[in-house]
Every structure is written in C-alpha cells, then in structure tokens.
Design a protein around this motif. Sequence first.
Motif: not given
Length: 278
Positions: A139, A176-178, A208-211, A215, A267
């Motif tokens: 991602w 969750w990341r879109s 942004a993808m949560p740290s 996935a 998440v």
Amino acid sequence: MSDSPLPPLREVIARHGLSASKALGQNFLFDAQLLDRIAAIPGDLTDRAVLEIGPGPGGLTRALLRAGARVTAIEMDRRCLPALAELEAAFPGRLQVVEGDALRIDHAALVGEPFAVVANLPYNVGTALFTRWLSGEQWPPRWTSLTLMFQQEVAQRVVAPAGSNAYGRLAVLAQWRSTARLALKVHRSAFTPPPKVMSAIVHVEPAAMPSGVSARVLERLTEAAFGQRRKMLRQSVKALPGALDALASLGIDPQRRAETLSVEEFVAIARALSSGRP
C-alpha cells in the motif's frame, strides 16, 4: 483520434451478432452521454493508463478513449473480440485488448505502470475483483482509483456507515485505508437487456494506511466477525488467537455485534492482533 467515424455501437453489435450473456453477467450500455459521465468520474484521463474489465462490445471503452485514456481491456467473451479489434484499429496505440479471465491475471504486471480502474463489472465477478484490489500488504496499491459499476445493493454495502443495515465486511475493507463514495446511480432502463435491479457506481481512492496493522490480520478479523454477524463478538471472533484479550484491552464490550463497531475500532483490534500484544 475521435470515435466519430466509428459506426454506432448498436450497429456494431448487430453486425457481429452479439447479445448480452446472462452466464457472464453482461448488460450492455449504449447511452454515450451516460458513458462519458462515467469516464469523467476519475478526473482527467488524458494519457493516463486505465484498466477496464469486461468491456463487452466496447461502449465504455469508447468513452474512455474519447477522454484521452490509454486503455488495457480484459475480456473473456471471445464473441466480443472482433468488435474490440475495430476499436484497436481506430485508436492505434491507445487500446490493448487481452483475452482472459480477469480473476486469473496479474493486473499490475499487465499494465506495467500505475493505473486507474474503470469498469462496468460483470455482476458475477464484481465483488471478487473488488475485494482482491482492496487486499494485500502492499500500500498504496498500483491502482490510483477504482470507478466501478455494481448492483446498487452492493454499492451501498461498500459505502455503508457503521450501524446501518448495509454495513459489513465490504465496507470495512473499502474504508479502512481508502475513501469510498457513491458517485452515480444508474437506472436499470439504461441497460440492454435491463437487469432486474438498479445499479450504482462507486469511486474509491487509496488513503493513508494505518500504522502497525497487517492487512491479512484485518481481513481475517472482519471475515470472522461478519461471518457470524448475528452473534456477539465473544462468539464470532473467539477462534482468532488473542482476539478476546484485544477486545478487553481496548475496552470493547464483547457482547456487541460486528455491525456496531466502527472502522476505527476494527483497525484498533487488528493493530493489537498484528503486534501480538493485545
């Protein structure tokens, strides 16, 4: 080159003896203005790479080419290939038609550069393709946006907020990341033949993808939670190692049901599970 010298799409379909295949989930769109509106949803496509799945006789393909895109189209219905070949000849270097099953093809390798996906997805493979594009640890993905036609019921599941009847695994995976929005509703009468249900177009862009979140872990979590959505979380996720401890550490009541949890709560649980220290 404009497609103005091309014969009308209905004429092309008649000449090649084409009809929409129920087995392949096909429904044809002829309205050029509607098709141009769909092609405009991702923004300016001038010289952008676009992947189209299931172009059929090429109605949406024409609109994408009119918008200036460079199109790679995957079609498994051999009956449609001659009609698409005419488009390839009319737009030299702008259209590549690949015969095959989109579920079995590596899209990133095929296109070879970042690409937007714009497709009137065949109903029978739409959800499978969508979840594939949303999955994986890499991602941001190679696709820059997804502009997809679904049955309206499926489209509503993609953009549904927590607590709504349509909210489920598809909404969490899409959000969750879109960012996902309902871009356009399409009446069943716009299609030939008209499907039994209404349709809608969803537009998704990577965010942004949560740290600290895997996935795969989140996918397994949502699969368990919504696989038994009528059950309380303490039952539906108990088979996932550490899940109940994660709920406790986050202060999430295990008697809640999956559809009441926000995307952010999913998440948080997935982050705890990914770290191995709930």
